[in-house]
Design an enzyme around this catalytic site. Structure first.
Site, PDB file in Angstrom:
ATOM      1  N   VAL A 179      28.160  26.653 -31.438  1.00 55.39           N
ATOM      2  CA  VAL A 179      29.327  27.076 -32.205  1.00 55.39           C
ATOM      3  C   VAL A 179      29.700  28.502 -31.826  1.00 55.39           C
ATOM      4  O   VAL A 179      30.866  28.882 -31.847  1.00 55.39           O
ATOM      5  CB  VAL A 179      29.089  26.938 -33.725  1.00 55.39           C
ATOM      6  CG1 VAL A 179      27.964  27.860 -34.201  1.00 55.39           C
ATOM      7  CG2 VAL A 179      30.356  27.201 -34.501  1.00 55.39           C
ATOM      8  N   GLY A 180      28.702  29.298 -31.427  1.00 55.70           N
ATOM      9  CA  GLY A 180      28.957  30.661 -30.979  1.00 55.70           C
ATOM     10  C   GLY A 180      29.545  30.677 -29.586  1.00 55.70           C
ATOM     11  O   GLY A 180      29.203  29.848 -28.734  1.00 55.70           O
ATOM     12  N   GLY A 220      32.013  31.753 -44.429  1.00 57.57           N
ATOM     13  CA  GLY A 220      32.625  30.673 -43.670  1.00 57.57           C
ATOM     14  C   GLY A 220      31.931  29.363 -43.984  1.00 57.57           C
ATOM     15  O   GLY A 220      31.323  29.196 -45.045  1.00 57.57           O
ATOM     16  N   ARG A 242      36.222  39.619 -43.534  1.00 60.40           N
ATOM     17  CA  ARG A 242      37.480  40.245 -43.128  1.00 60.40           C
ATOM     18  C   ARG A 242      38.485  40.296 -44.270  1.00 60.40           C
ATOM     19  O   ARG A 242      39.290  41.228 -44.367  1.00 60.40           O
ATOM     20  CB  ARG A 242      38.075  39.489 -41.937  1.00 60.40           C
ATOM     21  CG  ARG A 242      37.356  39.736 -40.629  1.00 60.40           C
ATOM     22  CD  ARG A 242      37.892  38.862 -39.520  1.00 60.40           C
ATOM     23  NE  ARG A 242      37.639  37.447 -39.767  1.00 60.40           N
ATOM     24  CZ  ARG A 242      37.955  36.472 -38.947  1.00 60.40           C
ATOM     25  NH1 ARG A 242      38.582  36.742 -37.821  1.00 60.40           N
ATOM     26  NH2 ARG A 242      37.669  35.217 -39.240  1.00 60.40           N
ATOM     27  N   ARG A 299      38.332  35.216 -49.816  1.00 59.97           N
ATOM     28  CA  ARG A 299      38.554  33.777 -49.650  1.00 59.97           C
ATOM     29  C   ARG A 299      38.433  33.127 -51.030  1.00 59.97           C
ATOM     30  O   ARG A 299      37.448  32.437 -51.322  1.00 59.97           O
ATOM     31  CB  ARG A 299      37.545  33.195 -48.672  1.00 59.97           C
ATOM     32  CG  ARG A 299      37.485  33.943 -47.346  1.00 59.97           C
ATOM     33  CD  ARG A 299      36.615  33.246 -46.322  1.00 59.97           C
ATOM     34  NE  ARG A 299      37.209  31.981 -45.896  1.00 59.97           N
ATOM     35  CZ  ARG A 299      36.760  31.272 -44.863  1.00 59.97           C
ATOM     36  NH1 ARG A 299      35.715  31.697 -44.169  1.00 59.97           N
ATOM     37  NH2 ARG A 299      37.335  30.136 -44.524  1.00 59.97           N
ATOM     38  N   ASP A 331      16.172  34.552 -37.870  1.00 60.65           N
ATOM     39  CA  ASP A 331      16.166  33.409 -36.956  1.00 60.65           C
ATOM     40  C   ASP A 331      16.841  33.775 -35.646  1.00 60.65           C
ATOM     41  O   ASP A 331      16.835  32.993 -34.710  1.00 60.65           O
ATOM     42  CB  ASP A 331      16.870  32.205 -37.580  1.00 60.65           C
ATOM     43  CG  ASP A 331      16.790  30.970 -36.696  1.00 60.65           C
ATOM     44  OD1 ASP A 331      15.686  30.699 -36.165  1.00 60.65           O
ATOM     45  OD2 ASP A 331      17.808  30.281 -36.510  1.00 60.65           O
ATOM     46  N   HIS A 353      15.200  31.216 -33.117  1.00 62.20           N
ATOM     47  CA  HIS A 353      16.564  30.694 -33.122  1.00 62.20           C
ATOM     48  C   HIS A 353      16.568  29.163 -33.202  1.00 62.20           C
ATOM     49  O   HIS A 353      17.035  28.474 -32.282  1.00 62.20           O
ATOM     50  CB  HIS A 353      17.337  31.155 -31.888  1.00 62.20           C
ATOM     51  CG  HIS A 353      18.827  31.113 -32.083  1.00 62.20           C
ATOM     52  ND1 HIS A 353      19.701  31.911 -31.394  1.00 62.20           N
ATOM     53  CD2 HIS A 353      19.608  30.349 -32.896  1.00 62.20           C
ATOM     54  CE1 HIS A 353      20.940  31.656 -31.755  1.00 62.20           C
ATOM     55  NE2 HIS A 353      20.913  30.699 -32.678  1.00 62.20           N
ATOM     56  N   SER A 400      19.700  25.163 -35.730  1.00 67.77           N
ATOM     57  CA  SER A 400      20.273  23.811 -35.588  1.00 67.77           C
ATOM     58  C   SER A 400      19.249  22.797 -35.095  1.00 67.77           C
ATOM     59  O   SER A 400      19.610  21.690 -34.688  1.00 67.77           O
ATOM     60  CB  SER A 400      21.458  23.846 -34.616  1.00 67.77           C
ATOM     61  OG  SER A 400      21.027  24.234 -33.312  1.00 67.77           O
TER      62      SER A 400
END
Length: 364
Positions: A83-84, A162, A185, A188, A269, A329, A332
């Protein structure tokens, strides 16, 4: 009849079976793969990508101008199994008219599960507890031994509300969290309403939170966001968790905050670089030395605590050497999610090569 010219695809690593099968079934592609679980060396990447029409890469592959030049004019699609996208030279890619696919959404739940697991493991000191069972440190029940922090009636601050930030809050809410704060930013309000989360400034979030979870994207605005000033504003009893990107955190400042007892604990992570060198200062920190007068013994397992102050309640760790709970890491890392990511990355690549809409295209 003139034979159909196959499109060359280069894959930078072994990928899970579902993505591999999808590529193998593509009759219009000739697939070459770096056949290893380890990262491809730069020279091999340059060789493999030369003349390729499509590149399927991972977040550990830095696709910069040099790699793009090595690929040449044929390269039409880059599909990253992540996703990054901070490993991609997006400005250069855009100049060349190359399409980019990525894998958002499919790893949201898995990463949120890992974030909660890391938070609980850190704040309840599970690695230390396991080590004490193994090394004979468990001699009897002790009122102050291995005490940590709980989520009930706590304030949780989330940097980046997010998809993943929301999924983390959704999982933490049933633990009895009293208050959610978030920063980003911009406010929301629709997303925050589910958790009655309050939008605050980053300094306010640092000062008021008992637990801080970093779940934002790495951008020029967030690089180094969690630095000395940030850690100095945190409570001494606060626990810091990062599951976003290592460069969001100034790791030297985090080390000093842990080593000085300015914050109670940290769980990571992600680091910078990855993998973290085994001689990195964060890995030299060890658990605090517990006063022998209370029957508490020193342990050597990696942990993340500072000092116990016996004059105040709740008690919080402090004297002695510290450590950080660091994972490689694996946000996922479930079989289902990694297979889904590989299939989506393969389908993005194939759709792009065929001039079709990608299932998940990054708009440049």
């Amino acid at each position: 009849m003139r034979p159909v010219r196959l499109m060359k695809v280069f894959v930078t690593r072994r990928i899970p079976a579902e993505g591999r099968v999808a590529l193998a079934r593509a009759a219009d592609c000739e697939v070459e793969q770096w056949d290893s679980d380890e990262p491809i060396p730069a020279k091999e990447l340059e060789r493999g990508v030369a003349g390729a029409h499509g590149l399927l890469c991972l977040l550990s592959d830095h696709v910069d101008k040099r790699i793009l030049d090595a690929a040449g004019a044929n390269l039409k699609v880059i599909s990253t199994m992540s996703v990054g996208i901070d490993h991609l030279a997006l400005d250069e890619i855009k100049k060349r008219g190359i399409r980019v696919g990525y894998t958002p959404d499919v790893l949201t739940d898995t990463t949120a599960e890992l974030a909660v697991s890391l938070l609980l493991t850190t704040c309840r000191r599970l690695p230390e507890a396991i080590e004490e069972v193994k090394n004979g440190g468990w001699t009897s029940w002790k009122p102050l031994w291995l005490c940590g922090y709980g989520l009930t009636q706590s304030t949780v601050g989330i940097i980046g509300l997010g998809r993943i930030g929301q999924a983390i809050a959704r999982r933490l809410k049933p633990f009895g969290v009293q208050r959610f704060l978030y920063t980003g930013r911009q406010p929301r309000p629709e997303e925050a309403a589910e958790f009655q989360a309050e939008f605050v400034s980053t300094p306010e979030l640092a000062a008021q939170s008992d637990f801080i979870v970093v779940a934002c994207s790495l951008t020029p605005a967030t690089e180094g966001l969690c630095n000395k000033d940030f850690f100095q504003k945190m409570k001494e009893t606060a626990v810091f968790i990062n599951i976003s990107r290592g460069d969001v955190v100034n790791q030297d400042d985090l080390y000093q905050a842990l080593a000085s007892g300015k914050i109670a604990a940290a769980g990571l992570d992600v680091t910078s670089p990855e993998p973290l060198p085994t001689n990195h200062p964060l890995l030299t920190l060890k658990n605090c030395g517990w006063p022998r007068t209370l029957g508490l013994k020193r342990t050597l397992h990696l942990g993340i605590w500072s000092r116990w102050d016996y004059r105040n309640m709740p008690l919080h760790p402090a004297d002695g050497s510290l450590g950080a709970m660091i994972l490689p890491h694996i946000g996922s890392a479930t079989h289902r999610t990694r297979n889904t990511m590989s299939l989506l990355a393969a389908n993005n690549l194939l759709a792009g090569l065929r001039g079709e809409p990608m299932p998940s295209e990054l708009k440049l």
